[in-house]
Design a protein around this motif. Structure first.
Motif, PDB file in Angstrom:
ATOM      1  N   GLY A  96       5.197  -6.086  -0.866  1.00 44.66           N
ATOM      2  CA  GLY A  96       4.390  -5.018  -1.445  1.00 44.66           C
ATOM      3  C   GLY A  96       4.911  -3.664  -1.031  1.00 44.66           C
ATOM      4  O   GLY A  96       6.125  -3.420  -1.033  1.00 44.66           O
ATOM      5  N   ARG A  97       3.981  -2.753  -0.704  1.00 45.55           N
ATOM      6  CA  ARG A  97       4.373  -1.404  -0.304  1.00 45.55           C
ATOM      7  C   ARG A  97       3.928  -1.086   1.127  1.00 45.55           C
ATOM      8  O   ARG A  97       4.465  -0.196   1.758  1.00 45.55           O
ATOM      9  N   ASP A  98       2.890  -1.808   1.583  1.00 42.27           N
ATOM     10  CA  ASP A  98       2.321  -1.489   2.900  1.00 42.27           C
ATOM     11  C   ASP A  98       2.181  -2.737   3.769  1.00 42.27           C
ATOM     12  O   ASP A  98       1.315  -2.798   4.632  1.00 42.27           O
ATOM     13  N   MET A  99       3.033  -3.735   3.525  1.00 41.01           N
ATOM     14  CA  MET A  99       2.943  -4.975   4.297  1.00 41.01           C
ATOM     15  C   MET A  99       3.290  -4.741   5.768  1.00 41.01           C
ATOM     16  O   MET A  99       2.568  -5.170   6.663  1.00 41.01           O
TER      17      MET A  99
ATOM     18  N   VAL B 200     -10.126   0.186  -3.895  1.00 42.21           N
ATOM     19  CA  VAL B 200      -9.276  -0.926  -4.345  1.00 42.21           C
ATOM     20  C   VAL B 200      -8.457  -1.459  -3.170  1.00 42.21           C
ATOM     21  O   VAL B 200      -8.402  -2.658  -2.898  1.00 42.21           O
ATOM     22  N   ARG B 201      -7.852  -0.543  -2.418  1.00 44.35           N
ATOM     23  CA  ARG B 201      -6.992  -0.958  -1.300  1.00 44.35           C
ATOM     24  C   ARG B 201      -7.806  -1.683  -0.232  1.00 44.35           C
ATOM     25  O   ARG B 201      -7.380  -2.710   0.299  1.00 44.35           O
ATOM     26  N   ALA B 202      -8.983  -1.161   0.085  1.00 39.34           N
ATOM     27  CA  ALA B 202      -9.784  -1.766   1.154  1.00 39.34           C
ATOM     28  C   ALA B 202     -10.061  -3.231   0.832  1.00 39.34           C
ATOM     29  O   ALA B 202      -9.889  -4.123   1.678  1.00 39.34           O
TER      30      ALA B 202
ATOM     31  N   THR C 102       3.560   9.155  -2.025  1.00 37.11           N
ATOM     32  CA  THR C 102       2.884  10.393  -1.602  1.00 37.11           C
ATOM     33  C   THR C 102       1.364  10.237  -1.584  1.00 37.11           C
ATOM     34  O   THR C 102       0.661  11.183  -1.273  1.00 37.11           O
ATOM     35  N   ARG C 103       0.865   9.043  -1.920  1.00 36.36           N
ATOM     36  CA  ARG C 103      -0.592   8.880  -1.917  1.00 36.36           C
ATOM     37  C   ARG C 103      -1.105   8.959  -0.478  1.00 36.36           C
ATOM     38  O   ARG C 103      -0.358   8.750   0.484  1.00 36.36           O
ATOM     39  N   GLU C 104      -2.420   9.242  -0.385  1.00 41.61           N
ATOM     40  CA  GLU C 104      -2.994   9.485   0.926  1.00 41.61           C
ATOM     41  C   GLU C 104      -3.098   8.212   1.768  1.00 41.61           C
ATOM     42  O   GLU C 104      -2.824   8.219   2.960  1.00 41.61           O
TER      43      GLU C 104
ATOM     44  N   ASP D  79       2.502 -12.146  -3.536  1.00 38.71           N
ATOM     45  CA  ASP D  79       2.915 -10.985  -4.333  1.00 38.71           C
ATOM     46  C   ASP D  79       1.718 -10.038  -4.417  1.00 38.71           C
ATOM     47  O   ASP D  79       0.855 -10.191  -5.289  1.00 38.71           O
ATOM     48  N   THR D  80       1.658  -9.073  -3.508  1.00 32.12           N
ATOM     49  CA  THR D  80       0.465  -8.206  -3.477  1.00 32.12           C
ATOM     50  C   THR D  80       0.451  -7.222  -4.648  1.00 32.12           C
ATOM     51  O   THR D  80      -0.613  -6.770  -5.061  1.00 32.12           O
ATOM     52  N   GLY D  81       1.629  -6.910  -5.201  1.00 28.65           N
ATOM     53  CA  GLY D  81       1.678  -6.045  -6.390  1.00 28.65           C
ATOM     54  C   GLY D  81       0.931  -6.695  -7.541  1.00 28.65           C
ATOM     55  O   GLY D  81       0.256  -6.012  -8.332  1.00 28.65           O
TER      56      GLY D  81
ATOM     57  N   TYR E 196      -2.723  -5.841  -7.311  1.00 27.11           N
ATOM     58  CA  TYR E 196      -3.040  -4.498  -7.811  1.00 27.11           C
ATOM     59  C   TYR E 196      -2.931  -4.457  -9.337  1.00 27.11           C
ATOM     60  O   TYR E 196      -3.726  -3.807 -10.017  1.00 27.11           O
ATOM     61  N   ARG E 197      -1.948  -5.188  -9.862  1.00 25.12           N
ATOM     62  CA  ARG E 197      -1.788  -5.239 -11.322  1.00 25.12           C
ATOM     63  C   ARG E 197      -2.994  -5.933 -11.974  1.00 25.12           C
ATOM     64  O   ARG E 197      -3.454  -5.523 -13.051  1.00 25.12           O
ATOM     65  N   ALA E 198      -3.505  -6.988 -11.344  1.00 25.65           N
ATOM     66  CA  ALA E 198      -4.661  -7.698 -11.904  1.00 25.65           C
ATOM     67  C   ALA E 198      -5.876  -6.766 -11.973  1.00 25.65           C
ATOM     68  O   ALA E 198      -6.621  -6.764 -12.957  1.00 25.65           O
TER      69      ALA E 198
ATOM     70  N   VAL F 165      -0.858   1.229 -13.029  1.00 25.71           N
ATOM     71  CA  VAL F 165      -1.194   0.535 -11.785  1.00 25.71           C
ATOM     72  C   VAL F 165      -1.099   1.426 -10.540  1.00 25.71           C
ATOM     73  O   VAL F 165      -1.907   1.289  -9.611  1.00 25.71           O
ATOM     74  N   SER F 166      -0.168   2.371 -10.511  1.00 24.82           N
ATOM     75  CA  SER F 166      -0.032   3.214  -9.316  1.00 24.82           C
ATOM     76  C   SER F 166      -1.294   4.041  -9.067  1.00 24.82           C
ATOM     77  O   SER F 166      -1.703   4.226  -7.919  1.00 24.82           O
ATOM     78  N   ALA F 167      -1.897   4.531 -10.154  1.00 26.46           N
ATOM     79  CA  ALA F 167      -3.116   5.333 -10.001  1.00 26.46           C
ATOM     80  C   ALA F 167      -4.248   4.467  -9.446  1.00 26.46           C
ATOM     81  O   ALA F 167      -5.018   4.901  -8.578  1.00 26.46           O
TER      82      ALA F 167
HETATM   83  O1   DC Z   1       5.497  -4.478  -6.927  1.00 26.70           O
HETATM   84  P1   DC Z   1       4.779  -4.118  -8.223  1.00 26.70           P
HETATM   85  O2   DC Z   1       5.597  -3.258  -9.118  1.00 26.70           O
HETATM   86  O3   DC Z   1       4.250  -5.327  -8.935  1.00 26.70           O
HETATM   87  O4   DC Z   1       3.518  -3.262  -7.762  1.00 26.70           O
HETATM   88  C1   DC Z   1       2.609  -2.740  -8.680  1.00 26.70           C
HETATM   89  C2   DC Z   1       1.973  -1.469  -8.118  1.00 26.70           C
HETATM   90  O5   DC Z   1       1.064  -1.780  -7.082  1.00 26.70           O
HETATM   91  C3   DC Z   1       2.949  -0.440  -7.587  1.00 26.70           C
HETATM   92  O6   DC Z   1       2.934   0.727  -8.382  1.00 26.70           O
HETATM   93  C4   DC Z   1       2.452  -0.095  -6.218  1.00 26.70           C
HETATM   94  C5   DC Z   1       1.222  -0.897  -5.989  1.00 26.70           C
HETATM   95  N1   DC Z   1       1.251  -1.674  -4.762  1.00 26.70           N
HETATM   96  C6   DC Z   1       0.693  -1.099  -3.653  1.00 26.70           C
HETATM   97  O7   DC Z   1       0.254   0.037  -3.703  1.00 26.70           O
HETATM   98  N2   DC Z   1       0.633  -1.810  -2.501  1.00 26.70           N
HETATM   99  C7   DC Z   1       1.133  -3.038  -2.431  1.00 26.70           C
HETATM  100  N3   DC Z   1       1.040  -3.710  -1.281  1.00 26.70           N
HETATM  101  C8   DC Z   1       1.730  -3.637  -3.559  1.00 26.70           C
HETATM  102  C9   DC Z   1       1.798  -2.915  -4.725  1.00 26.70           C
END
Ligand code: DC
Length: 223
Positions: free
Chosen positions: A126-129, A105-107, A184-186, A35-37, A40-42, A96-98
Protein backbone atom coordinates in the motif's frame (compact mmCIF):
# COMPACT_ATOMS: atom_id res chain seq x y z
CA UNK A 1 9.40 -12.88 21.83
CA UNK A 2 6.38 -13.10 19.59
CA UNK A 3 4.95 -16.34 18.16
CA UNK A 4 3.73 -14.48 15.09
CA UNK A 5 5.07 -15.17 11.64
CA UNK A 6 6.99 -12.28 10.03
CA UNK A 7 5.27 -9.56 8.03
CA UNK A 8 6.56 -8.11 4.78
CA UNK A 9 5.37 -4.51 4.29
CA UNK A 10 5.69 -2.92 0.85
CA UNK A 11 4.94 0.73 0.09
CA UNK A 12 5.42 2.77 -3.02
CA UNK A 13 3.72 5.00 -5.58
CA UNK A 14 1.19 3.92 -8.22
CA UNK A 15 2.52 1.69 -10.95
CA UNK A 16 5.81 0.73 -9.29
CA UNK A 17 4.94 -2.96 -9.67
CA UNK A 18 3.87 -3.50 -6.07
CA UNK A 19 0.86 -5.71 -6.85
CA UNK A 20 2.72 -8.01 -9.22
CA UNK A 21 5.72 -8.31 -6.92
CA UNK A 22 3.62 -8.75 -3.79
CA UNK A 23 1.56 -11.57 -5.32
CA UNK A 24 4.68 -13.40 -6.46
CA UNK A 25 6.45 -12.98 -3.11
CA UNK A 26 3.35 -14.28 -1.31
CA UNK A 27 3.15 -17.30 -3.62
CA UNK A 28 6.86 -18.11 -3.25
CA UNK A 29 6.76 -17.91 0.55
CA UNK A 30 3.26 -19.28 1.13
CA UNK A 31 2.10 -16.05 2.76
CA UNK A 32 -1.22 -14.23 2.59
CA UNK A 33 -1.34 -11.32 0.14
CA UNK A 34 -3.00 -8.13 1.34
CA UNK A 35 -3.75 -5.50 -1.34
CA UNK A 36 -4.78 -2.51 0.76
CA UNK A 37 -5.23 -0.31 -2.33
CA UNK A 38 -8.07 -2.65 -3.34
CA UNK A 39 -9.78 -1.84 -0.02
CA UNK A 40 -9.58 1.92 -0.68
CA UNK A 41 -10.78 1.29 -4.24
CA UNK A 42 -13.76 -0.73 -2.95
CA UNK A 43 -14.79 2.18 -0.72
CA UNK A 44 -14.33 4.63 -3.63
CA UNK A 45 -16.57 2.38 -5.74
CA UNK A 46 -19.25 2.39 -3.00
CA UNK A 47 -19.06 6.20 -2.70
CA UNK A 48 -19.52 6.57 -6.47
CA UNK A 49 -22.37 4.04 -6.53
CA UNK A 50 -24.13 5.93 -3.74
CA UNK A 51 -23.53 9.22 -5.56
CA UNK A 52 -22.01 10.82 -2.48
CA UNK A 53 -19.90 13.97 -2.69
CA UNK A 54 -16.22 13.08 -2.26
CA UNK A 55 -15.90 15.40 0.73
CA UNK A 56 -19.08 14.33 2.52
CA UNK A 57 -17.19 12.76 5.44
CA UNK A 58 -20.29 12.15 7.51
CA UNK A 59 -22.15 10.10 4.90
CA UNK A 60 -18.94 8.37 3.81
CA UNK A 61 -18.24 7.47 7.45
CA UNK A 62 -21.62 5.71 7.63
CA UNK A 63 -20.91 3.87 4.42
CA UNK A 64 -17.43 2.71 5.51
CA UNK A 65 -18.62 1.49 8.88
CA UNK A 66 -21.23 -0.73 7.15
CA UNK A 67 -18.96 -1.94 4.36
CA UNK A 68 -17.99 -5.62 4.33
CA UNK A 69 -14.89 -6.03 2.19
CA UNK A 70 -13.72 -9.54 1.35
CA UNK A 71 -10.37 -10.13 -0.31
CA UNK A 72 -9.89 -13.65 -1.60
CA UNK A 73 -6.84 -14.00 -3.79
CA UNK A 74 -7.35 -11.52 -6.60
CA UNK A 75 -11.10 -11.29 -6.03
CA UNK A 76 -12.58 -8.26 -4.27
CA UNK A 77 -16.15 -8.43 -2.96
CA UNK A 78 -17.85 -5.54 -1.20
CA UNK A 79 -21.25 -5.94 0.44
CA UNK A 80 -21.77 -9.12 -1.58
CA UNK A 81 -20.95 -7.53 -4.97
CA UNK A 82 -17.93 -8.76 -6.93
CA UNK A 83 -16.08 -5.52 -7.76
CA UNK A 84 -12.80 -7.08 -8.89
CA UNK A 85 -13.01 -5.41 -12.31
CA UNK A 86 -15.13 -2.39 -11.37
CA UNK A 87 -12.54 -1.03 -8.90
CA UNK A 88 -9.91 -0.77 -11.67
CA UNK A 89 -11.84 1.55 -14.00
CA UNK A 90 -10.39 5.00 -14.78
CA UNK A 91 -13.33 6.55 -12.92
CA UNK A 92 -12.55 4.79 -9.63
CA UNK A 93 -8.82 5.33 -10.18
CA UNK A 94 -9.29 9.08 -10.60
CA UNK A 95 -11.41 9.41 -7.43
CA UNK A 96 -9.74 6.96 -5.05
CA UNK A 97 -6.97 9.29 -3.81
CA UNK A 98 -9.51 11.82 -2.55
CA UNK A 99 -11.42 9.07 -0.71
CA UNK A 100 -8.20 7.59 0.71
CA UNK A 101 -7.28 11.01 2.14
CA UNK A 102 -10.32 11.02 4.45
CA UNK A 103 -9.61 10.31 8.11
CA UNK A 104 -12.79 8.29 8.65
CA UNK A 105 -11.95 5.99 5.76
CA UNK A 106 -8.34 5.44 6.84
CA UNK A 107 -9.22 4.81 10.49
CA UNK A 108 -11.65 2.02 9.60
CA UNK A 109 -9.54 0.37 6.91
CA UNK A 110 -6.34 0.49 8.97
CA UNK A 111 -8.19 -1.26 11.79
CA UNK A 112 -9.28 -4.03 9.40
CA UNK A 113 -5.79 -4.34 7.90
CA UNK A 114 -4.17 -4.67 11.32
CA UNK A 115 -6.72 -7.35 12.27
CA UNK A 116 -5.87 -9.30 9.10
CA UNK A 117 -2.15 -9.00 9.89
CA UNK A 118 -2.46 -9.75 13.61
CA UNK A 119 -1.01 -13.25 13.29
CA UNK A 120 1.66 -12.23 10.79
CA UNK A 121 2.46 -14.39 7.78
CA UNK A 122 1.36 -11.74 5.29
CA UNK A 123 2.77 -9.57 2.54
CA UNK A 124 0.94 -6.26 2.71
CA UNK A 125 1.21 -3.59 0.05
CA UNK A 126 0.00 0.00 0.00
CA UNK A 127 1.19 3.49 0.87
CA UNK A 128 1.45 3.43 4.66
CA UNK A 129 2.26 -0.20 5.47
CA UNK A 130 5.79 0.50 6.77
CA UNK A 131 5.11 3.93 8.25
CA UNK A 132 1.78 3.36 9.96
CA UNK A 133 -0.11 0.06 9.63
CA UNK A 134 2.72 -2.41 10.33
CA UNK A 135 5.58 -0.31 11.76
CA UNK A 136 7.08 -3.44 13.36
CA UNK A 137 7.14 -5.47 10.14
CA UNK A 138 10.32 -7.55 9.87
CA UNK A 139 10.83 -6.70 6.19
CA UNK A 140 10.08 -3.17 5.00
CA UNK A 141 10.35 -2.18 1.37
CA UNK A 142 9.80 1.07 -0.52
CA UNK A 143 9.32 -0.02 -4.13
CA UNK A 144 9.47 2.77 -6.67
CA UNK A 145 10.30 3.61 -10.29
CA UNK A 146 10.48 6.78 -12.39
CA UNK A 147 7.12 8.34 -13.34
CA UNK A 148 7.80 7.69 -17.05
CA UNK A 149 8.47 4.01 -16.44
CA UNK A 150 5.40 3.69 -14.24
CA UNK A 151 3.20 5.32 -16.92
CA UNK A 152 4.58 2.93 -19.52
CA UNK A 153 3.79 -0.08 -17.32
CA UNK A 154 0.29 1.20 -16.54
CA UNK A 155 -0.36 1.63 -20.27
CA UNK A 156 0.71 -1.96 -20.88
CA UNK A 157 -1.44 -3.12 -17.98
CA UNK A 158 -4.56 -1.39 -19.30
CA UNK A 159 -3.91 -2.75 -22.77
CA UNK A 160 -3.78 -6.28 -21.38
CA UNK A 161 -6.98 -5.70 -19.42
CA UNK A 162 -8.73 -4.62 -22.62
CA UNK A 163 -9.25 -1.09 -21.29
CA UNK A 164 -8.06 0.42 -24.54
CA UNK A 165 -5.20 2.62 -25.62
CA UNK A 166 -4.46 5.50 -23.27
CA UNK A 167 -2.07 8.30 -24.18
CA UNK A 168 1.25 7.95 -22.35
CA UNK A 169 1.57 11.64 -21.47
CA UNK A 170 -1.97 11.64 -20.10
CA UNK A 171 -1.19 8.59 -17.98
CA UNK A 172 2.02 10.12 -16.66
CA UNK A 173 0.08 13.23 -15.72
CA UNK A 174 -2.63 11.30 -13.88
CA UNK A 175 -0.03 9.18 -12.05
CA UNK A 176 1.83 12.35 -11.01
CA UNK A 177 -1.44 13.87 -9.79
CA UNK A 178 -2.27 10.79 -7.72
CA UNK A 179 1.28 10.69 -6.29
CA UNK A 180 0.96 14.33 -5.29
CA UNK A 181 -2.36 13.79 -3.47
CA UNK A 182 -1.10 10.57 -1.82
CA UNK A 183 2.19 12.06 -0.67
CA UNK A 184 0.96 15.45 0.53
CA UNK A 185 -2.21 14.41 2.37
CA UNK A 186 -2.34 15.10 6.08
CA UNK A 187 -2.92 11.57 7.35
CA UNK A 188 -0.28 8.89 6.71
CA UNK A 189 1.06 10.32 3.46
CA UNK A 190 3.01 8.12 1.07
CA UNK A 191 6.62 8.28 2.17
CA UNK A 192 9.54 5.95 2.63
CA UNK A 193 9.89 4.82 6.25
CA UNK A 194 13.34 5.63 7.63
CA UNK A 195 14.09 1.94 8.10
CA UNK A 196 12.59 0.72 4.79
CA UNK A 197 14.86 -0.57 2.03
CA UNK A 198 14.34 1.36 -1.19
CA UNK A 199 14.16 -0.65 -4.41
CA UNK A 200 14.07 1.35 -7.66
CA UNK A 201 12.68 -1.05 -10.23
CA UNK A 202 13.33 0.82 -13.52
CA UNK A 203 16.18 -1.47 -14.51
CA UNK A 204 15.20 -4.60 -12.63
CA UNK A 205 13.08 -7.49 -13.83
CA UNK A 206 10.11 -8.58 -11.74
CA UNK A 207 11.99 -11.74 -10.79
CA UNK A 208 15.00 -9.75 -9.60
CA UNK A 209 12.79 -7.64 -7.32
CA UNK A 210 10.96 -10.73 -6.02
CA UNK A 211 14.27 -12.51 -5.35
CA UNK A 212 15.61 -9.61 -3.32
CA UNK A 213 12.52 -9.49 -1.12
CA UNK A 214 12.37 -13.28 -0.69
CA UNK A 215 16.04 -13.27 0.40
CA UNK A 216 15.36 -10.51 2.94
CA UNK A 217 12.47 -12.54 4.36
CA UNK A 218 14.56 -15.69 4.55
CA UNK A 219 17.25 -13.78 6.42
CA UNK A 220 14.86 -12.53 9.10
CA UNK A 221 13.15 -15.94 9.33
CA UNK A 222 16.35 -17.76 10.29
CA UNK A 223 17.42 -15.20 12.89
O1 DC B 1 -2.29 0.80 -5.07
P1 DC B 1 -3.57 1.34 -5.68
O2 DC B 1 -3.33 2.16 -6.90
O3 DC B 1 -4.59 0.27 -5.92
O4 DC B 1 -4.18 2.31 -4.58
C1 DC B 1 -5.36 3.01 -4.78
C2 DC B 1 -5.35 4.31 -3.97
O5 DC B 1 -5.50 4.04 -2.59
C3 DC B 1 -4.11 5.17 -4.14
O6 DC B 1 -4.43 6.38 -4.79
C4 DC B 1 -3.65 5.47 -2.75
C5 DC B 1 -4.60 4.81 -1.82
N1 DC B 1 -3.97 3.95 -0.84
C6 DC B 1 -3.67 4.51 0.37
O7 DC B 1 -3.88 5.69 0.57
N2 DC B 1 -3.14 3.73 1.34
C7 DC B 1 -2.88 2.44 1.12
N3 DC B 1 -2.37 1.70 2.11
C8 DC B 1 -3.16 1.86 -0.13
C9 DC B 1 -3.69 2.65 -1.12
Amino acid sequence: MSDCLPIIAIDGPAGAGKSTVTKLVAARLGLLFLDTGAMYRAIAWLVLEANLALDDELKIAGLVSQAKILLTGAQVVVNGVDVTEAIRTPEVTSKVSAIAALGVVRAELVKQQQAIGAMGGIVAEGRDMCTHVFPDAQVKIFLTASAAERARRRQQDMRERGQGEVDLAELEQSIAKRDLIDSTREISPLKKADDAVEIISDNLTIDEVVDRIVKMYQQVSIQ
